[in-house]
Design a protein around this motif. Structure first.
Motif, PDB file in Angstrom:
ATOM      1  N   LEU A 203     -25.808  44.646  19.595  1.00 60.31           N
ATOM      2  CA  LEU A 203     -26.353  45.599  18.633  1.00 60.31           C
ATOM      3  C   LEU A 203     -25.259  46.371  17.925  1.00 60.31           C
ATOM      4  O   LEU A 203     -25.405  46.729  16.754  1.00 60.31           O
ATOM      5  CB  LEU A 203     -27.304  46.570  19.345  1.00 60.31           C
ATOM      6  CG  LEU A 203     -28.647  45.968  19.751  1.00 60.31           C
ATOM      7  CD1 LEU A 203     -29.451  46.981  20.558  1.00 60.31           C
ATOM      8  CD2 LEU A 203     -29.433  45.551  18.513  1.00 60.31           C
ATOM      9  N   SER A 204     -24.160  46.641  18.627  1.00 57.98           N
ATOM     10  CA  SER A 204     -23.132  47.483  18.020  1.00 57.98           C
ATOM     11  C   SER A 204     -22.136  46.676  17.190  1.00 57.98           C
ATOM     12  O   SER A 204     -21.308  47.240  16.493  1.00 57.98           O
ATOM     13  CB  SER A 204     -22.391  48.278  19.104  1.00 57.98           C
ATOM     14  OG  SER A 204     -21.730  47.356  19.943  1.00 57.98           O
ATOM     15  N   SER A 205     -22.233  45.339  17.228  1.00 59.49           N
ATOM     16  CA  SER A 205     -21.268  44.548  16.453  1.00 59.49           C
ATOM     17  C   SER A 205     -21.631  44.603  14.980  1.00 59.49           C
ATOM     18  O   SER A 205     -22.793  44.660  14.611  1.00 59.49           O
ATOM     19  CB  SER A 205     -21.290  43.095  16.937  1.00 59.49           C
ATOM     20  OG  SER A 205     -22.536  42.523  16.648  1.00 59.49           O
ATOM     21  N   SER A 206     -20.597  44.595  14.133  1.00 56.45           N
ATOM     22  CA  SER A 206     -20.839  44.670  12.696  1.00 56.45           C
ATOM     23  C   SER A 206     -20.706  43.285  12.075  1.00 56.45           C
ATOM     24  O   SER A 206     -20.265  42.333  12.715  1.00 56.45           O
ATOM     25  CB  SER A 206     -19.824  45.611  12.056  1.00 56.45           C
ATOM     26  OG  SER A 206     -18.564  44.995  12.093  1.00 56.45           O
ATOM     27  N   GLU A 207     -21.102  43.172  10.807  1.00 62.62           N
ATOM     28  CA  GLU A 207     -20.978  41.916  10.091  1.00 62.62           C
ATOM     29  C   GLU A 207     -19.508  41.473  10.019  1.00 62.62           C
ATOM     30  O   GLU A 207     -19.206  40.287  10.095  1.00 62.62           O
ATOM     31  CB  GLU A 207     -21.546  42.090   8.691  1.00 62.62           C
ATOM     32  CG  GLU A 207     -21.762  40.786   7.980  1.00 62.62           C
ATOM     33  CD  GLU A 207     -22.625  40.975   6.743  1.00 62.62           C
ATOM     34  OE1 GLU A 207     -22.289  41.834   5.913  1.00 62.62           O
ATOM     35  OE2 GLU A 207     -23.615  40.252   6.603  1.00 62.62           O
TER      36      GLU A 207
ATOM     37  N   HIS B 163     -26.076  33.163   8.445  1.00 59.59           N
ATOM     38  CA  HIS B 163     -27.231  32.865   9.280  1.00 59.59           C
ATOM     39  C   HIS B 163     -27.887  34.163   9.766  1.00 59.59           C
ATOM     40  O   HIS B 163     -29.110  34.258   9.851  1.00 59.59           O
ATOM     41  CB  HIS B 163     -26.812  31.996  10.469  1.00 59.59           C
ATOM     42  CG  HIS B 163     -27.977  31.390  11.179  1.00 59.59           C
ATOM     43  ND1 HIS B 163     -28.656  30.313  10.690  1.00 59.59           N
ATOM     44  CD2 HIS B 163     -28.618  31.741  12.315  1.00 59.59           C
ATOM     45  CE1 HIS B 163     -29.656  30.009  11.494  1.00 59.59           C
ATOM     46  NE2 HIS B 163     -29.650  30.859  12.496  1.00 59.59           N
ATOM     47  N   PHE B 164     -27.076  35.176  10.033  1.00 66.85           N
ATOM     48  CA  PHE B 164     -27.659  36.456  10.441  1.00 66.85           C
ATOM     49  C   PHE B 164     -28.376  37.125   9.279  1.00 66.85           C
ATOM     50  O   PHE B 164     -29.403  37.781   9.480  1.00 66.85           O
ATOM     51  CB  PHE B 164     -26.590  37.376  11.036  1.00 66.85           C
ATOM     52  CG  PHE B 164     -26.241  36.996  12.441  1.00 66.85           C
ATOM     53  CD1 PHE B 164     -27.133  37.238  13.463  1.00 66.85           C
ATOM     54  CD2 PHE B 164     -25.052  36.357  12.734  1.00 66.85           C
ATOM     55  CE1 PHE B 164     -26.846  36.853  14.759  1.00 66.85           C
ATOM     56  CE2 PHE B 164     -24.761  35.970  14.026  1.00 66.85           C
ATOM     57  CZ  PHE B 164     -25.660  36.215  15.043  1.00 66.85           C
TER      58      PHE B 164
ATOM     59  N   THR C 225     -33.260  38.947   7.090  1.00 71.13           N
ATOM     60  CA  THR C 225     -34.157  38.937   5.931  1.00 71.13           C
ATOM     61  C   THR C 225     -35.570  38.573   6.363  1.00 71.13           C
ATOM     62  O   THR C 225     -36.539  39.264   5.996  1.00 71.13           O
ATOM     63  CB  THR C 225     -33.664  37.931   4.886  1.00 71.13           C
ATOM     64  OG1 THR C 225     -32.314  38.248   4.567  1.00 71.13           O
ATOM     65  CG2 THR C 225     -34.502  37.974   3.639  1.00 71.13           C
ATOM     66  N   VAL C 226     -35.688  37.522   7.152  1.00 72.86           N
ATOM     67  CA  VAL C 226     -37.021  37.114   7.594  1.00 72.86           C
ATOM     68  C   VAL C 226     -37.641  38.208   8.456  1.00 72.86           C
ATOM     69  O   VAL C 226     -38.819  38.565   8.287  1.00 72.86           O
ATOM     70  CB  VAL C 226     -36.951  35.782   8.363  1.00 72.86           C
ATOM     71  CG1 VAL C 226     -38.311  35.439   8.919  1.00 72.86           C
ATOM     72  CG2 VAL C 226     -36.477  34.667   7.446  1.00 72.86           C
ATOM     73  N   LEU C 227     -36.820  38.771   9.325  1.00 77.58           N
ATOM     74  CA  LEU C 227     -37.324  39.859  10.177  1.00 77.58           C
ATOM     75  C   LEU C 227     -37.835  41.000   9.304  1.00 77.58           C
ATOM     76  O   LEU C 227     -38.926  41.535   9.531  1.00 77.58           O
ATOM     77  CB  LEU C 227     -36.187  40.337  11.090  1.00 77.58           C
ATOM     78  CG  LEU C 227     -36.564  41.369  12.142  1.00 77.58           C
ATOM     79  CD1 LEU C 227     -37.609  40.807  13.080  1.00 77.58           C
ATOM     80  CD2 LEU C 227     -35.334  41.812  12.929  1.00 77.58           C
ATOM     81  N   GLY C 228     -37.041  41.329   8.274  1.00 73.10           N
ATOM     82  CA  GLY C 228     -37.449  42.398   7.360  1.00 73.10           C
ATOM     83  C   GLY C 228     -38.767  42.085   6.686  1.00 73.10           C
ATOM     84  O   GLY C 228     -39.664  42.929   6.610  1.00 73.10           O
TER      85      GLY C 228
ATOM     86  N   LEU D 167     -28.488  35.225  19.446  1.00 74.75           N
ATOM     87  CA  LEU D 167     -27.499  34.515  18.659  1.00 74.75           C
ATOM     88  C   LEU D 167     -26.270  35.377  18.398  1.00 74.75           C
ATOM     89  O   LEU D 167     -25.154  34.875  18.296  1.00 74.75           O
ATOM     90  CB  LEU D 167     -28.112  34.067  17.342  1.00 74.75           C
ATOM     91  CG  LEU D 167     -27.635  32.688  16.952  1.00 74.75           C
ATOM     92  CD1 LEU D 167     -28.143  31.674  17.971  1.00 74.75           C
ATOM     93  CD2 LEU D 167     -28.110  32.331  15.571  1.00 74.75           C
ATOM     94  N   ARG D 168     -26.503  36.679  18.269  1.00 72.62           N
ATOM     95  CA  ARG D 168     -25.382  37.586  18.061  1.00 72.62           C
ATOM     96  C   ARG D 168     -24.415  37.454  19.236  1.00 72.62           C
ATOM     97  O   ARG D 168     -23.204  37.347  19.056  1.00 72.62           O
ATOM     98  CB  ARG D 168     -25.926  39.012  17.969  1.00 72.62           C
ATOM     99  CG  ARG D 168     -25.007  39.993  17.332  1.00 72.62           C
ATOM    100  CD  ARG D 168     -25.062  39.868  15.839  1.00 72.62           C
ATOM    101  NE  ARG D 168     -24.396  40.974  15.179  1.00 72.62           N
ATOM    102  CZ  ARG D 168     -24.402  41.153  13.868  1.00 72.62           C
ATOM    103  NH1 ARG D 168     -25.026  40.296  13.091  1.00 72.62           N
ATOM    104  NH2 ARG D 168     -23.776  42.171  13.318  1.00 72.62           N
TER     105      ARG D 168
END
Lengths: 727, 727
Positions: free
Chosen positions: B66-70, B84-85, B90-93, B600-601
């Motif tokens: 959760l704390s990792s950034s792009e 991919h993230f 986007t789909v989650l949104g 996946l993260r």
């Protein structure tokens, strides 16, 4: 229309053509008419008559036309004209090669059968539709006859001939274009690109600085300068007024000089009134008045130029490079990550740019394009209705039936024959004369940025218009009208189908006359240039006072591809579509293109002056349209064979697909080189180091040009950041 | 399937997921398993565990993910993974924003109506199709009810949310790509282009000379060198054999070293047999034998390398430029007047090129492409048949009916419930596992020149396959099967239509279970890495002797976009299509993507190592496919509303057109920057002068590399004409 009226039409046309020929031979031999018959040579600084032909033999123009080479055409009239000749010879080739096989094979097949006679005997209701010409067409073949095999093979022969010649032509035009672009001469358009959709400049940076820094970053060594596109409406207006007054001044001075006769050596100073149209208001000395006006306008022009350059900048620019490979590459590369900013295309010739269209934004252009397509589709659709009525009504029988008071006139035998021959064709030709202006306007409205592109777009629309409305409209429309009448009595689907099959060869006669009329009268008028000649002489006598005015009076204009190409295309479509149904049409078509080649060769060499050069970009359009005609022909034939109840009709099905594949392969192989200059072509060495200053100045519109040498005024919109040494 | 079996399925899945979680927490805390759970960090030379997390809290991976950034993702796993993230978020949104409105509005609307009950009462024939879940779906709305307005507005809401989020995502990915390409680091692929369709060299000129002189003429200052593509089949074979023997030698040496125990300090020299599989033939000393073999192969490799470079040149080449703007521009410019010669594209990463495909000619590529499309279409069409049967048969009732001997097993209550829950989904999942290899093979057969492109193409085919076969096949297929049975009694078109409308929500339950199964079990297995762990430990214990072998055993591979993306896409399609019909599916879909993101993260940061980098080129494909799902949904809804006899159904018609326009605008605005690198991006300054020699060498395939430094051997296919100083 029966056979005798067809022959009358043909005969009359031929007589008119001969008369026009004689007129041409006579008039063109008078040196006073040189500016009408040889303007291109005069403007190019050549002697109006060629070296060898001092004799002024009335047929020497034919010899000259035949002996001229493609290189002469390119030199005298540019690549676009040479491409037009490729078009003419290709179509001529297709028709000749088709005719050589089709005429000796198909005509005997038709002539010795007798379906038409049987049919018209059995169906007493339709008297008069039978004619001698119909006997030579496929309509005369008995249904299901094995003679249809001959016609089926003929369909393939015409298609294959077309593929082979089109392929060779595309290759040749591609070579022509490459040769022209390879030319070692410096051409300004090869060193420039046009940039549109420039994003907003950040705070504290002008648009010019933004453009310059953007391109300087990408092309640090080859970027030269840029011109920001401005809104020139106001400055153009002042400049035009100025030019008008300059002309008027020259005219007044010429009048004054002319009035200095021996009797009155001091002359009469011309005067004019300052009010509306020179009819009311104060009477003033013209020369003084115009000089005053000119000085006033020069001052206004200069201040307006400054305002325009500083405050009326638009989101588009011309960017100059000192290397033509870089310019060619830049014109086809994606510059920005967001494609609707910094979009580029290769600059056309300086006089070709449509400045007001450059500022239109990316998606607005797309939107406008679809909007215009929609409008054109509507136009095509709704024109169908009047055309249908015209083709149905403009037979004399119909006219007499619906307008009985015409009967006494029509009953005069000679008049009747002539009227019968010309009426429908004349109506059609007049009808079609209205359209091109509208289509050109619509094409420019799309946001197309260059003149040549707008002409191509308009010509494309015109082609689809003529094919859909004239060709299909007349054929199907006429058939439908007849069908309606007959179906009232006996409504039955099979009846309609067989009527359609009957009416196709019927319309063949109509189109045969149309083609004959068009080539004899059209090319006769074209060659003899009667109308421009009369206009010129009238102007010379009553209007023109100065040299400039005279030159304007005889300036020949260009070949007018916008209407010439679709006009010829309609003939191509008609002749190809009827080539197998009524092979008699082929010689007429061939004659049309042969004569057209000859007359146009003369006109291209001696008369017309092209206004722009697009290096053969017209060809892919021509190619695609010939192919479209071919596909229309193949589909028509498929339908027609079906109506003839021929068992092997499905054998024709591969043809349209073959055409599509052929078109696809050509588009893949040749088209991109017409869209963008190929780098290998641009990489050809130049014969001299380009003078970038001249190239740059060529693109400044006349209304923004300054007579002063100093450049300070242009600093606002014309960048000066870099003066790279040209490569 | 009834409600209890659905709950059982859900419950079982969740229990399995929890178990796998615990297994993961336990196993990943053992340092011996680090190479399985942290291979990406280890390969990047990082400490397996992050600084702050010494505690090995079983849930710390969630915190870390959760704390990792792009930026972390791009650094650890590249732009493709980051993209991919973006897809997942986007789909989650879309699902969360849709659910927030749809769940509280539509569920009460459905639950308080009673069409299902009425229907199942009136139609006694179809007992068992009624379930508690159906009561929450749109099927429970009485036909023509004004409650349908709510569902209609919901259709618009889902679409608009999708447009907004997709637009933002495309913009973001475009930015990600630009940032990556802008990077001041020297990347070999940014300095090279691939040239295909090189014409035949004229007499007396080698292919290499032709390529060099051609590009030297166009880019006199920036052309560096070229590599002619060769047919490496033979040399690769020798090289692979050599590598194999080198490994064997290392292994034999390790075995020998291992055998030197204290008891027997001289050790046992390992031996092997030279015959088939080491089972027959002469027994030899392994170390000596392998050394001999290696020396022999090195000599053969060298001579084969020479032959390959000299005689096996193909009509393709890699061309290097010393400037990345020039390379970017060259990759998108038309070079030759004839487009089927000298065609170019931008070079991918060195390890991505599919050398054997480079030589395939222009039109052959086109032909192959259409051939493959045809084959894929056939595959999709014929797979439809088995899928239809599977979905119809794999309900227990059917199995028992057609295979009566199963009855005693099925009658065990607990087993029956579990079987009923999993059977259809399991069949489907196994069935789909066969396909990706075939599709990847077909995509490579098309002549696609890069690995990433082939994966994209395969993934696209897989998407259409799954959507058409799985989604439409199951829905319509199941319905058809039911319909056939019922229609036997009462054949009537209205019956079929209402059956379809009934079966859509029915399949919703099937898909709900499918989604739940996939995310609990799938992600549980994914995170816990049970299978790779077991394989690794088995290999370590019984097979691996050397460090290299061990490394190979735990090498994690990449994320496998080829199957991962279409798999997720199927879920997107299912959830979006059912979002309005059965909003209950939305939370499951959201959970799927949320859990997917989290798992996946972790995997991207710690496990998988990408094999290539395409800088986000996957995104346009993902975007288009989400849009395709959306259009499918809009069309389905249009049909479904029609079946509900809703008077205002035509109000849904604008939606698919809106989607098409949206897709068109996105394609115009964003797509070209994914096709080609934008020049403004490539113009970003580099942090160092690129070492052209290193860039050049990166593209030489390993089998052609020489351990010797001298370059003479490469002279034949690798040009040396120019060594421009890099800019």
């Amino acid at each position: 229309m029966d056979f005798s009226s067809f022959l009358t039409s043909l005969g009359t046309s031929f007589v008119i053509f001969l008369l026009l020929m004689i007129v041409f031979a006579f008039l063109s031999s008078k040196p006073g008419n040189n500016v009408v018959y040889y303007p291109n040579r005069i403007l190019k600084g050549l002697d109006p008559l060629e070296e060898g032909s001092k004799s002024r033999n009335p047929f020497s123009w034919i010899k000259e036309a035949l002996s001229s080479s493609e290189t002469d055409i390119v030199a005298m009239s540019g690549v676009d004209t040479a491409v037009h000749f490729v078009f003419l010879t290709t179509v001529l080739g297709i028709l000749v090669l088709s005719g050589v096989i089709l005429l000796p094979v198909l005509l005997p097949l038709s002539a010795t059968d007798n379906a038409v006679k049987t049919q018209s005997k059995s169906q007493k209701s339709s008297n008069g539709t039978f004619s001698e010409l119909d006997k030579l067409s496929m309509a005369n073949i008995t249904a299901k006859s094995s003679r249809l095999w001959g016609f089926l093979i003929a369909c393939y022969w015409v298609s294959i001939v077309a593929y082979v010649l089109l392929w060779r032509a595309y290759k040749h035009v591609s070579w022509l274009r490459a040769e022209a672009l390879k030319s070692p001469d410096v051409k300004p358009e090869q060193f420039a690109i046009v940039v549109r959709d420039i994003p907003h400049a950040p705070q504290g940076q002008t648009r010019k600085e933004l453009v310059d820094s953007y391109f300087k970053a990408i092309y640090p060594e080859t970027f030269y300068r840029s011109i920001i596109v401005t809104d020139n409406k106001a400055v153009n207006k002042i400049w035009e007024a100025l030019e008008k007054y300059k002309k008027k001044l020259a005219r007044a001075e010429a009048v004054y000089a002319g009035s200095k006769t021996d009797a009155k050596p001091e002359g009469t100073r011309p005067t004019n009134k300052t009010g509306f149209l020179g009819l009311v208001g104060e009477k003033v000395d013209s020369i003084e008045y115009y000089n005053e006006k000119i000085n006033e306008l020069i001052a206004r022009l200069e201040s307006e130029q400054k305002v325009t350059l500083r405050e009326k900048q638009q989101d588009a620019a011309l960017v100059f490079f000192s290397n033509r490979v870089v310019a060619a590459s830049a014109a086809q590369s994606l510059h920005a990550q967001m494609v609707d900013t910094w979009s580029v295309f290769d600059a056309p010739g300086p006089n070709q740019l449509i400045w007001p269209n450059l500022k239109i934004k990316y998606f607005q252009r797309e939107l406008r394009q679809y909007l215009v397509y929609f409008i054109v589709a509507l136009t095509i659709f709704f024109y169908m209705i009047p055309i249908t009525f015209i083709s149905a009504f403009t037979t004399l029988d119909n006219l007499v039936k619906y307008l009985p008071f015409l009967k006494p006139i029509v009953n005069i035998k000679a008049l009747r024959t002539v009227l019968e021959a010309y009426l429908p064709q004349l109506a059609l030709i007049i009808f079609l004369a209205f359209l091109p202006k509208l289509l050109l306007f619509l094409s420019k409205f799309e946001g197309i940025p260059t003149e040549s592109h707008a002409v191509r777009a308009a010509s494309g629309k015109y082609f689809y218009f003529t094919v859909l409305n004239v060709f299909i409209g007349v054929t199907i429309g006429g058939a439908l009208f007849k069908a309606f009448k007959r179906i009232e009595k006996n409504p039955n689907l099979g009846e309609i189908a067989s009527l359609l099959a009957e009416s196709l060869p019927g319309s063949a006669t109509f189109f045969l006359t149309y083609v004959a009329l068009k080539f004899f009268i059209g090319y006769g008028l074209e060659l003899s240039r009667i109308v421009p000649l009369i206009i010129y002489h009238l102007k010379r006598k009553y209007l023109c006072k100065t040299e400039a005015e005279l030159k304007e009076a005889w300036h020949p204009g260009d070949l007018g591809y916008g209407t010439r190409v679709p006009g010829d295309m309609l003939i191509v479509t008609i002749v190809i579509c009827y080539s197998v149904i009524a092979p008699v049409i082929i010689p007429f078509g061939a004659l049309y293109f042969a004569l057209g080649w000859l007359v146009l060769r003369n006109q291209a060499l001696k008369v017309y002056v092209p206004t722009y050069e697009s290096y053969g970009r017209m060809w892919p359009h021509i190619h695609n349209r010939i192919l479209a005609s071919l596909i229309l022909y193949q589909i028509t034939m498929f339908g027609y064979f079906g109506l003839q109840k021929f068992y092997y009709t499905p054998l024709l099905l591969p043809l349209p697909f073959l055409s599509l594949i052929f078109g696809f392969v050509c588009a893949k192989k040749f088209y991109p080189a017409f869209q963008h200059p190929a780098l290998e072509v641009a990489a050809n060495p130049l014969k001299e180091v380009p003078n970038m200053e001249l190239i740059f100045r060529a693109f400044i519109p006349p209304s923004l040009r300054s007579e002063k040498i100093d450049d300070d005024r242009f600093e606002d919109a014309l960048s000066q950041t870099s003066r790279a040494t040209p490569v």
